[in-house]
Scaffold this motif. Structure first.
Motif, PDB file in Angstrom:
ATOM      1  N   GLN A 214       0.106  13.416   4.751  1.00 32.35           N
ATOM      2  CA  GLN A 214       0.140  11.853   4.493  1.00 32.35           C
ATOM      3  C   GLN A 214       0.639  12.110   3.161  1.00 32.35           C
ATOM      4  N   GLU A 216       4.474  10.907   0.601  1.00 27.66           N
ATOM      5  CA  GLU A 216       4.614   9.562   0.191  1.00 27.66           C
ATOM      6  C   GLU A 216       5.026   8.615   1.414  1.00 27.66           C
ATOM      7  N   ARG A 219       1.719   7.388   2.734  1.00 27.17           N
ATOM      8  CA  ARG A 219       1.096   6.225   1.381  1.00 27.17           C
ATOM      9  C   ARG A 219       1.459   4.954   1.594  1.00 27.17           C
ATOM     10  N   LEU A 220       2.974   5.129   1.931  1.00 25.62           N
ATOM     11  CA  LEU A 220       3.890   3.774   2.392  1.00 25.62           C
ATOM     12  C   LEU A 220       3.682   3.171   3.642  1.00 25.62           C
ATOM     13  N   GLN A 222       0.464   3.091   4.396  1.00 24.98           N
ATOM     14  CA  GLN A 222      -0.417   3.240   5.186  1.00 24.98           C
ATOM     15  C   GLN A 222      -0.985   2.000   3.601  1.00 24.98           C
ATOM     16  N   THR A 223       0.187   1.789   2.492  1.00 27.51           N
ATOM     17  CA  THR A 223       0.455   0.844   1.746  1.00 27.51           C
ATOM     18  C   THR A 223       0.913  -0.703   2.863  1.00 27.51           C
ATOM     19  N   SER A 226      -2.130  -1.889   5.211  1.00 26.38           N
ATOM     20  CA  SER A 226      -2.721  -2.524   4.332  1.00 26.38           C
ATOM     21  C   SER A 226      -2.408  -4.047   3.799  1.00 26.38           C
ATOM     22  N   MET A 227      -0.954  -4.082   3.644  1.00 26.68           N
ATOM     23  CA  MET A 227      -0.239  -5.492   2.840  1.00 26.68           C
ATOM     24  C   MET A 227      -0.439  -6.260   4.366  1.00 26.68           C
ATOM     25  N   ARG A 230      -4.214  -7.990   4.082  1.00 24.57           N
ATOM     26  CA  ARG A 230      -4.043  -8.753   3.125  1.00 24.57           C
ATOM     27  C   ARG A 230      -3.259 -10.240   4.095  1.00 24.57           C
TER      28      ARG A 230
END
Length: 482
Positions: A214, A216, A219-220, A222-223, A226-227, A230
């Motif tokens: 986990q 960068e 996390r990217l 994961q982002t 998440s995006m 959304r």
């Protein structure tokens, strides 16, 4: 240019700037310390030199500069009007001299200068002096120089070391930086492949699978996941919005079609009546006049209805585009008193009762007075419409840092299942459809005004017993600006 190359270029550029600054600092520090000591010695020696008369072998008298301290220092004095050179002892022994500046340019050439003699570098301190003898004072120039060949060679070697070392460090940093950037950015390729797979498909529920650390990259990913979630939600909301928009257009078309049909029918009727030959008409003039007046009244009523509909739709369109209005401190008591007075003139069958509004004295809210009044008249007018017999009351309550404007009626009320939909556009309770006037936009406009003021609305209703609306608005505690 790829991200790896851009990152490496940025790191290398920053490193180059830092190396340049460090090298310049080192070179400047050594330079000023090395030549600063020599300059101090030259300046001090120029103040200590003295003219001392000596005798030649042939018995003639001559002047010599004395007072040296240290080695590798040379001095000479030149008297302009007599053209006489006075060297120091060591310069006289070596038999050389420095170039003499012109007298008219000496004023601009005083201080430290660089010079050389037969390829040997010297640092010279040059200053104008006055030489006195038994008869007069003569203008001259004093030159004190130090041999700086060793210092120049040392500074040249230092400069070469700094340049070569900086370039070698920069090349090594660029090579290793590019290698590390390529290794660190390699998982991005997997992300791109997965994202392309999602892009070419229509299933927004897909997600990128990643089992690495986990950092960068993690996390990217994961982002991105998440995006995507959304986006899936936004797509669903967009579909719902399109459905609402289609329903809105359908309802608006239906609401506009009814008054237009009525207006067109009355116009056709008037046209037939007025084009009819009096001899062929079976109606008296009074009947024709009465029928014409009724048709004109219907046209006027439907035109007013259309004007209200267009005005309400314009307000909602402004709300949809995010347009706001100017706000300022609004005194509650005078505004509510004016609303209560004007509400008494609205068409109604119910009794109109106003509570004690004196408790609003000195209370302010931050908002727009015109829009606040429009919002309150919407609730009051609705209460009158749905209360064929009974009472409508207006009063105010307080809770913590909010004021509640309460509008209660004893009318037909609503079923609890209808409450979540009363602020939807063109929505009207089934019990009221076709019985009371309205197009179902008033409460939508009122809700937008409340939201723009940072407030909320509370609804309490029971079918057959009435409805109570409480509009909560935040109080302004700071004193209003005059």
């Amino acid at each position: 240019m790829s991200i790896r190359l851009r990152l490496t270029a940025w790191y290398s550029g920053i490193l180059a700037v830092m190396l340049l600054a460090l090298s310049a600092a080192i070179y400047g520090f050594v330079y000023f310390n090395t030549y600063g000591d020599i300059k101090d010695r030259l300046k001090a020696q120029s103040n200590q030199l003295q003219l001392k008369p000596t005798w030649n072998i042939d018995g003639t008298r001559k002047l010599t500069l004395v007072g040296f301290e240290g080695q590798n220092l040379y001095a000479q004095m030149y008297v302009y009007d007599v053209g006489k050179m006075i060297p120091s002892t060591n310069m006289e022994d070596l038999g050389f001299s420095f170039e003499i500046p012109k007298q008219d340019s000496l004023k601009n050439e005083q201080g430290f200068i660089r010079t050389s003699y037969e390829g040997n570098p010297f640092l010279m301190y040059q200053m104008a002096v006055n030489v006195s003898d038994d008869l007069a004072t003569h203008p001259g120039v004093l030159q004190v120089a130090a041999y700086v060949g060793e210092q120049d060679r040392m500074m040249l070697n230092l400069k070469n070391i700094l340049i070569v070392g900086s370039f070698a460090t920069l090349i090594a940093a660029f090579t290793f930086g590019l290698f590390l950037a390529r290794k660190a950015m390699s998982p991005i390729g997997k992300v791109i492949e997965a994202a392309n797979g999602i892009q070419t498909g229509t299933d927004l529920s897909s997600r990128i699978v990643y089992d690495g650390p986990q950092d960068e990259i993690g996390r990217l990913i994961q982002t991105v996941n998440s995006m995507l979630g959304r986006m899936e939600g936004f797509y669903t909301e967009l579909e719902d919005s399109y459905a609402t928009q289609r329903r809105f257009v359908s309802d608006a078309s239906h609401e506009l079609r009814t008054p237009l049909t009525t207006i067109r029918g009355n116009i056709d009727l008037l046209q037939k009546i007025w084009e009819m030959n009096p001899d062929e008409s079976r109606m008296s003039e009074a009947e024709i006049r009465q029928l014409s007046m009724e048709s004109v009244k219907d046209i006027a009523d439907e035109s007013k209805r259309m004007s209200r509909l267009v005005s309400d739709m314009l307000s909602l369109a402004r709300a949809d585009t995010g347009r706001t209005f100017e706000i300022e401190p609004v005194a509650l008591e005078p505004m509510m008193t004016e609303v209560a007075r004007r509400a008494s003139f609205l068409p109604r069958q119910a009794d109109w009762s106003v509570g004690d509004l004196s408790q609003l004295n000195g209370k302010y809210i931050l908002g727009n007075k015109d829009y606040l009044q429009q919002m309150m008249f919407i609730f009051i007018d609705n209460a009158f419409k749905y209360t064929p017999a009974g009472e409508v009351t207006l009063d105010a309550v307080f809770y913590q840092n909010q004021v509640g404007i309460r509008i209660a009626d004893t009318g037909i009320g609503m079923d609890k299942d209808e409450v979540p939909h009363i602020f939807d556009r063109f929505y009207r309770a089934d019990e009221s459809r076709g019985i009371t006037e309205g197009i179902g936009l008033g409460l939508s406009i009122a809700k937008w005004i409340i939201d723009e003021h940072g407030g909320s609305v509370e609804v309490v209703t029971r079918q057959g017993e009435g409805t109570t609306f409480v509009i909560w608005l935040p109080l302004l505690f700071a004193p209003p600006l005059e």
